[in-house]
Design a protein around this motif. Structure first.
Motif, PDB file in Angstrom:
ATOM      1  N   ASP A 105       2.342   1.681  -3.472  1.00 10.29           N
ATOM      2  CA  ASP A 105       1.440   2.024  -4.512  1.00 10.29           C
ATOM      3  C   ASP A 105       1.204   3.436  -4.135  1.00 10.29           C
ATOM      4  OD1 ASP A 105       1.548  -0.457  -5.551  1.00 10.29           O
ATOM      5  OD2 ASP A 105      -0.323  -1.160  -4.415  1.00 10.29           O
ATOM      6  N   TRP A 106       1.050   3.958  -3.025  1.00  5.45           N
ATOM      7  CA  TRP A 106       0.896   5.418  -2.820  1.00  5.45           C
ATOM      8  C   TRP A 106       2.040   6.294  -3.331  1.00  5.45           C
ATOM      9  CZ3 TRP A 106       3.540   8.871   0.637  1.00  5.45           C
ATOM     10  CH2 TRP A 106       2.942  10.263   0.779  1.00  5.45           C
ATOM     11  N   VAL A 107       3.080   5.799  -3.200  1.00  7.68           N
ATOM     12  CA  VAL A 107       4.432   6.663  -3.485  1.00  7.68           C
ATOM     13  C   VAL A 107       4.347   6.690  -5.242  1.00  7.68           C
ATOM     14  CG1 VAL A 107       6.777   6.661  -3.773  1.00  7.68           C
ATOM     15  CG2 VAL A 107       5.675   6.099  -1.708  1.00  7.68           C
ATOM     16  N   LYS A 108       3.930   5.455  -5.705  1.00  9.43           N
ATOM     17  CA  LYS A 108       4.108   5.479  -7.138  1.00  9.43           C
ATOM     18  C   LYS A 108       2.649   6.117  -7.829  1.00  9.43           C
ATOM     19  CE  LYS A 108       3.597   2.222 -11.041  1.00  9.43           C
ATOM     20  NZ  LYS A 108       3.260   0.592 -11.198  1.00  9.43           N
ATOM     21  N   ASP A 109       1.694   5.954  -7.141  1.00  4.79           N
ATOM     22  CA  ASP A 109       0.359   6.600  -7.922  1.00  4.79           C
ATOM     23  C   ASP A 109       0.076   8.098  -7.370  1.00  4.79           C
ATOM     24  OD1 ASP A 109       0.194   4.103  -9.086  1.00  4.79           O
ATOM     25  OD2 ASP A 109      -1.182   3.332  -7.543  1.00  4.79           O
ATOM     26  N   SER A 110       0.761   8.408  -6.185  1.00  4.15           N
ATOM     27  CA  SER A 110       0.184   9.658  -5.985  1.00  4.15           C
ATOM     28  C   SER A 110       1.481  10.606  -5.846  1.00  4.15           C
ATOM     29  CB  SER A 110      -0.500   9.567  -4.421  1.00  4.15           C
ATOM     30  OG  SER A 110      -1.573   9.040  -4.338  1.00  4.15           O
ATOM     31  N   GLY A 135       0.703  -1.347  -0.111  1.00  9.51           N
ATOM     32  CA  GLY A 135       0.061   0.092   0.116  1.00  9.51           C
ATOM     33  C   GLY A 135       0.680   1.268  -0.069  1.00  9.51           C
ATOM     34  N   LEU A 136       1.888   1.342   0.713  1.00  8.53           N
ATOM     35  CA  LEU A 136       2.694   2.366   0.760  1.00  8.53           C
ATOM     36  C   LEU A 136       3.845   2.527  -0.506  1.00  8.53           C
ATOM     37  CD1 LEU A 136       4.346   4.717   2.326  1.00  8.53           C
ATOM     38  CD2 LEU A 136       6.040   2.924   3.076  1.00  8.53           C
TER      39      LEU A 136
END
Length: 256
Positions: A212-217, A209-210
């Motif tokens: 993906d957040w770095v990647k997507d946000s 989740g972390l």
């Protein structure tokens, strides 16, 4: 445990840097870091802070002296709240053993939970198990599987030791402390303060989740680039984690 005369042979203790406090002396609630950083209150700090520099200097000297002969090492972070019966504890134990067998010392925060597991696995495998403790307002001594332990008063001194004497960071599932060290390491690598320094996130179900957040946000918003995201290696496999460390260490050795 008390002897026949009622004397407590193994009293609970609290560590403040190299100082050990037992019995009634454990009741001090503030820490050295808090007294340094908390600017509220009277202005007598003007007269005391310059003298604190000597204590800070002493901690750096003590840390450098104690760790100078440590062989190539990997710092492993993880939650102090991981129970010994939790699967993550066994993972940490196996990881510590695998790193030792690969020729690396391990460095942890020296506390219980995941830190203890890694120190334990390393020690059981005949490796060099290091713990860098910190003074906290609650009791937390060095775990029994630390071969070389150093207790610090100041977080920033301790963080310097983690970076200076490690070739890589591996982050097991953890809380704010683990996240703090993770992002500090990433910042130092990103800004090239340290080089050839892999950062491994171990446990996909926890860290995905972390990531993906770095990647997507964060990356999608232009706050970091592709190369920055590439600084993170996400895995569930101990052999893969050790491989990443070994390859980075070999690349560093070849460049020197």
């Amino acid at each position: 445990m008390s002897d026949q005369n009622g004397v407590d042979e193994h009293p609970r203790e609290k560590q403040r840097g190299p100082v050990v406090l037992r019995r009634g002396r454990r009741d001090e609630l503030t820490t050295t870091d808090q007294r340094l950083l908390d600017s509220r209150g009277p202005t007598d700090w003007v007269h005391t802070d310059p003298w604190r520099v000597l204590r800070i200097q002493a901690e750096f000297v003590e840390g450098f002296g104690a760790l100078a002969e440590v062989p190539s090492a990997v710092t492993v972070f993880g939650s102090a709240r991981t129970g010994r019966d939790h699967p993550e504890y066994e993972t940490g134990r196996k990881l510590g053993g695998a790193l030792a067998e690969a020729g690396f010392a391990v460095i942890t925060g020296g506390g219980p939970g995941a830190m203890e597991a890694v120190n334990r696995g390393c020690s059981e495998a005949g490796g060099f198990s290091v713990g860098l403790g910190i003074e906290l307002p609650f009791e937390q001594g060095l775990n029994p599987w630390v071969d070389l332990g150093v207790n610090f008063r100041y977080f920033f001194v301790r963080k310097t030791m983690f970076i200076k004497y490690s070739q890589a960071f591996i982050c097991l599932p953890g809380g704010f402390g683990t996240l703090d060290e993770l992002f500090e390491a990433l910042t130092l690598v990103q800004t090239k303060k340290v080089t050839k320094f892999p950062v491994v996130l171990f446990g996909k179900s926890y860290w995905q989740g972390l990531y993906d957040w770095v990647k997507d946000s964060v990356m999608a918003g232009g706050k970091v680039g592709d190369k920055d995201l590439g600084l993170l290696h996400l895995t569930d496999d101990i052999d893969d984690a050790v491989r990443v460390v070994q390859e980075a260490h070999q690349a560093w050795a070849d460049s020197h």
